[in-house]
Design a protein around this motif. Structure first.
Motif, mmCIF file in Angstrom:
data_model
loop_
_atom_site.group_PDB
_atom_site.id
_atom_site.type_symbol
_atom_site.label_atom_id
_atom_site.label_comp_id
_atom_site.label_asym_id
_atom_site.label_seq_id
_atom_site.Cartn_x
_atom_site.Cartn_y
_atom_site.Cartn_z
ATOM 1 N N SER A 220 74.228 -28.870 -12.953
ATOM 2 C CA SER A 220 73.474 -27.739 -13.330
ATOM 3 C C SER A 220 71.934 -28.048 -13.650
ATOM 4 O O SER A 220 71.391 -29.192 -13.749
ATOM 5 C CB SER A 220 74.037 -27.277 -14.733
ATOM 6 O OG SER A 220 73.634 -28.037 -15.839
ATOM 7 N N ARG B 136 78.501 -20.640 -8.541
ATOM 8 C CA ARG B 136 78.770 -20.618 -10.274
ATOM 9 C C ARG B 136 80.107 -21.024 -10.457
ATOM 10 O O ARG B 136 81.300 -20.984 -9.575
ATOM 11 C CB ARG B 136 78.800 -18.988 -10.458
ATOM 12 C CG ARG B 136 79.209 -18.751 -11.968
ATOM 13 C CD ARG B 136 78.864 -17.404 -12.252
ATOM 14 N NE ARG B 136 77.576 -17.164 -12.263
ATOM 15 C CZ ARG B 136 76.523 -17.543 -13.408
ATOM 16 N NH1 ARG B 136 77.125 -18.008 -14.302
ATOM 17 N NH2 ARG B 136 75.366 -16.909 -13.468
ATOM 18 N N GLY C 91 82.646 -21.112 -13.700
ATOM 19 C CA GLY C 91 82.560 -20.692 -14.986
ATOM 20 C C GLY C 91 81.320 -20.097 -15.471
ATOM 21 O O GLY C 91 80.877 -18.927 -14.931
ATOM 22 N N ARG C 92 80.830 -20.799 -16.412
ATOM 23 C CA ARG C 92 79.446 -20.110 -17.299
ATOM 24 C C ARG C 92 78.307 -20.911 -16.555
ATOM 25 O O ARG C 92 77.108 -20.412 -16.829
ATOM 26 C CB ARG C 92 79.404 -20.350 -18.393
ATOM 27 C CG ARG C 92 80.340 -19.283 -19.177
ATOM 28 C CD ARG C 92 80.307 -19.720 -20.603
ATOM 29 N NE ARG C 92 81.385 -18.778 -21.658
ATOM 30 C CZ ARG C 92 81.553 -18.697 -22.812
ATOM 31 N NH1 ARG C 92 80.637 -19.397 -23.551
ATOM 32 N NH2 ARG C 92 82.429 -17.990 -23.278
ATOM 33 N N SER C 93 78.575 -21.654 -15.648
ATOM 34 C CA SER C 93 77.295 -22.485 -15.213
ATOM 35 C C SER C 93 77.206 -22.445 -13.595
ATOM 36 O O SER C 93 78.096 -22.043 -13.049
ATOM 37 C CB SER C 93 77.871 -24.233 -15.386
ATOM 38 O OG SER C 93 77.830 -24.668 -16.765
#
Length: 331
Positions: free
Chosen positions: A274, A306, A308-310
């Motif tokens: 990321s 993407r 998950g949240r990353s």
């Protein structure tokens, strides 16, 4: 050999965490005893501060409780998750009950006698925990804190990789090979290079705690007695690249084509990462990294997805081809 019996509900409760305190204790043992020897450049950079701390703080008393192969549990308390901070670890160390600390200190002194009167005075003091916590805090800030963002980024990227393996191939594939000789067999994790009792260790629904580490060394470590949960600590992927200072500069041709920073980012993306992880690894501002990633992606050298949240960036085949002439490391 040590065997962890792992039931289905154990797998559901297994999790990853980072341990700043454990990394610090491993680094101190590396500097003091040569355990998991550091590359010469790292050792030369850290040793003056390490020797100064030994003269001016109670660090030698902390070293007496961190001997080759292990140490006092209260100097490296169990972490709670992947976002563990040194401040949390330090608070847990300072909160150690005096009776617990005295029991661990007595056991270690019995196994490894302390003859230095200055060290013994600290270990025998009623406020030994306070002295030790202060020494470890100084060691953290002087020895590891400057490199922690990069160390943390390597460990976070390792966790990301393992989670992807879990999603694609399951837990058995993830834990096999974490340490030399570790293998999944008959619903259990066997660590053939670790001493253990004749009876397997049952997790009883607690799950395994898995901790990637930069300084633990290739053989890793494990915990199967309180106060730690059942834990496997293993060498994080990318450790060799982090510790190898010989390839910090990108090849001249690649740097001339892309610019030094973009070339470094391209090489760093041998494994997906990321923006935040790249910023930590390279010591750059996240905004600057984001700008460079945009340029590299528009040029067709990177793509993103993407998870998950990353949002993770990875090299395209064209990016791989450009980086192919540069030294690569197993991540």
């Amino acid at each position: 050999m040590l065997r962890f019996e792992v039931a289905a509900d154990d797998l559901a409760r297994s999790r990853f965490a980072l341990s700043p305190a454990f990394e610090l204790c491993c680094l101190l043992r590396a500097l003091a005893y040569g355990e998991c020897p550091l590359p010469p450049a790292w050792s030369a950079r850290l040793r003056p501060a390490f020797e100064r701390l030994r003269r001016t703080t109670a660090l030698d008393a902390a070293l007496a409780l961190n001997v080759p192969g292990g140490g006092a549990d209260f100097t490296a308390p169990p972490p709670s998750g992947p976002a563990q901070t040194w401040a949390e670890d330090l608070a847990a160390i300072r909160a150690t009950p005096a009776a617990v600390a005295r029991r661990e200190i007595t056991a270690l002194i019995a196994a490894h006698p302390v003859r230095d009167p200055r060290v013994r005075a600290v270990l025998d003091a009623e406020d030994a925990v306070a002295w030790l916590a202060a020494a470890l805090d100084r060691a953290w800030h002087d020895l590891l804190a400057p490199d922690w963002p990069r160390v943390r980024a390597v460990c976070e990227r390792d966790v990301q990789h393992r989670l992807a393996v879990i999603g694609a191939r399951g837990w058995a594939a993830t834990v096999s090979g974490l340490q030399p000789g570790s293998v999944w067999r008959r619903d259990g994790l066997e660590l053939t290079d670790v001493s253990g009792g004749l009876e397997p260790v049952r997790l009883r629904g607690e799950g395994l705690l898995l901790i990637p580490s930069v300084f633990v060394g290739p053989r890793g470590a494990c915990h199967h007695e309180e106060p730690w949960p059942k834990t496997v600590i293993y060498a994080a992927r990318g450790t060799a690249a982090l510790l190898d200072t010989s390839s910090e500069a990108p090849p001249e041709v690649l740097a001339g084509l892309l610019g030094r920073t973009r070339a470094l980012i391209l090489l760093e993306l041998a494994a997906p990462a990321s923006t935040t992880q790249l910023a930590r690894s390279l010591g750059l501002a996240p905004g600057a990294v984001g700008d460079h990633l945009t340029v590299l992606r528009r040029a067709g050298l990177l793509d993103r997805a993407r998870t998950g949240r990353s949002v993770l960036y990875r090299r395209t085949p064209l990016g791989d081809a450009l980086a192919a002439g540069a030294p690569q490391h197993d991540r």
